[in-house]
Design a protein around this motif. Structure first.
Motif, mmCIF file in Angstrom:
data_model
loop_
_atom_site.group_PDB
_atom_site.id
_atom_site.type_symbol
_atom_site.label_atom_id
_atom_site.label_comp_id
_atom_site.label_asym_id
_atom_site.label_seq_id
_atom_site.Cartn_x
_atom_site.Cartn_y
_atom_site.Cartn_z
ATOM 1 N N MET A 87 -2.487 0.865 -4.877
ATOM 2 C CA MET A 87 -3.545 0.200 -5.599
ATOM 3 C C MET A 87 -4.768 0.087 -4.683
ATOM 4 O O MET A 87 -4.650 -0.322 -3.542
ATOM 5 C CB MET A 87 -3.075 -1.192 -6.037
ATOM 6 N N LYS A 88 -5.908 0.465 -5.185
ATOM 7 C CA LYS A 88 -7.155 0.435 -4.427
ATOM 8 C C LYS A 88 -7.712 -0.986 -4.372
ATOM 9 O O LYS A 88 -7.400 -1.825 -5.213
ATOM 10 C CB LYS A 88 -8.194 1.353 -5.074
ATOM 11 N N TRP A 89 -8.583 -1.249 -3.375
ATOM 12 C CA TRP A 89 -9.146 -2.591 -3.197
ATOM 13 C C TRP A 89 -9.898 -3.057 -4.434
ATOM 14 O O TRP A 89 -9.823 -4.222 -4.810
ATOM 15 C CB TRP A 89 -10.049 -2.648 -1.955
ATOM 16 N N TYR A 90 -10.613 -2.159 -5.113
ATOM 17 C CA TYR A 90 -11.383 -2.574 -6.277
ATOM 18 C C TYR A 90 -10.467 -2.915 -7.451
ATOM 19 O O TYR A 90 -10.790 -3.747 -8.279
ATOM 20 C CB TYR A 90 -12.418 -1.518 -6.688
ATOM 21 N N GLN A 91 -9.284 -2.293 -7.497
ATOM 22 C CA GLN A 91 -8.313 -2.638 -8.535
ATOM 23 C C GLN A 91 -7.723 -4.016 -8.268
ATOM 24 O O GLN A 91 -7.498 -4.789 -9.192
ATOM 25 C CB GLN A 91 -7.208 -1.592 -8.597
ATOM 26 N N ILE A 92 -7.493 -4.305 -6.998
ATOM 27 C CA ILE A 92 -6.984 -5.623 -6.624
ATOM 28 C C ILE A 92 -8.021 -6.680 -6.974
ATOM 29 O O ILE A 92 -7.701 -7.711 -7.567
ATOM 30 C CB ILE A 92 -6.637 -5.681 -5.122
ATOM 31 N N GLN B 117 -6.469 -11.740 3.427
ATOM 32 C CA GLN B 117 -5.058 -12.033 3.164
ATOM 33 C C GLN B 117 -4.445 -10.983 2.251
ATOM 34 O O GLN B 117 -3.318 -10.532 2.477
ATOM 35 C CB GLN B 117 -4.904 -13.420 2.526
ATOM 36 N N VAL B 118 -5.181 -10.582 1.226
ATOM 37 C CA VAL B 118 -4.685 -9.563 0.304
ATOM 38 C C VAL B 118 -4.482 -8.246 1.033
ATOM 39 O O VAL B 118 -3.462 -7.576 0.869
ATOM 40 C CB VAL B 118 -5.643 -9.390 -0.900
ATOM 41 N N ASP C 68 -0.994 -4.204 3.366
ATOM 42 C CA ASP C 68 -0.586 -3.408 4.514
ATOM 43 C C ASP C 68 0.892 -3.627 4.838
ATOM 44 O O ASP C 68 1.625 -2.675 5.103
ATOM 45 C CB ASP C 68 -1.463 -3.755 5.728
ATOM 46 N N GLN C 69 1.342 -4.870 4.785
ATOM 47 C CA GLN C 69 2.749 -5.171 5.047
ATOM 48 C C GLN C 69 3.653 -4.508 4.012
ATOM 49 O O GLN C 69 4.707 -3.961 4.350
ATOM 50 C CB GLN C 69 2.975 -6.685 5.055
ATOM 51 N N SER C 70 3.226 -4.536 2.747
ATOM 52 C CA SER C 70 4.011 -3.894 1.684
ATOM 53 C C SER C 70 4.075 -2.390 1.885
ATOM 54 O O SER C 70 5.130 -1.768 1.685
ATOM 55 C CB SER C 70 3.403 -4.200 0.314
ATOM 56 N N MET C 71 2.970 -1.790 2.284
ATOM 57 C CA MET C 71 2.944 -0.345 2.510
ATOM 58 C C MET C 71 3.845 0.029 3.682
ATOM 59 O O MET C 71 4.550 1.046 3.628
ATOM 60 C CB MET C 71 1.512 0.131 2.731
#
Length: 131
Positions: A1-6, A103-104, A109-112
């Protein structure tokens, strides 16, 4: 998911939380703001931004609505996981607070990294099964 989608999803969730907390319907909010129900639906889905003058109407309301989720506090509290701690304040309409954005990105990054480890485990298991 891209930053703009988040960002789009967070803004959408904040506006929907605003409606829910204040027991407002999209139709009633559209009428209050003087916009069509279709345009309100697009705002709630994160497809269209809320115009500045409409956002000002919400902030200046006389109904006693809780707008904390629209000024960044709600985002910060939920992402931090601590309801009593506000880690950043900003304006949902103009952007996500820097602390929340960071934080997001950290969580993403941790999830990836975790996904990469799991993929490596799966690939290793596949190689083992082929032997």
């Amino acid at each position: 998911m891209k930053w703009y989608q988040i960002k789009k999803r967070l803004i959408m969730n904040c506006f929907m939380a605003f409606l829910k907390v204040n027991k407002l319907k999209q139709k009633d909010m559209a009428e209050f703001l003087g916009i069509t129900p279709q345009f309100m639906s697009q705002i709630c889905k994160g497809l269209r931004p809320l115009p500045n003058e409409k956002f000002a109407l919400i902030k200046a309301n006389k109904s006693g609505w809780d707008i904390s989720m629209l000024i960044g506090e709600y985002l910060s509290q939920n992402i931090s996981g601590n309801e009593n701690q506000v880690t950043g304040v900003g304006d949902f309409h103009t952007g996500i607070p820097v602390s929340v954005h960071q934080q997001v990105l950290t969580q993403l990054d941790q999830s990836m990294q975790q996904n990469s480890r799991l993929i490596a485990i799966i690939e290793n298991m596949q190689q083992t099964n082929k032997k």
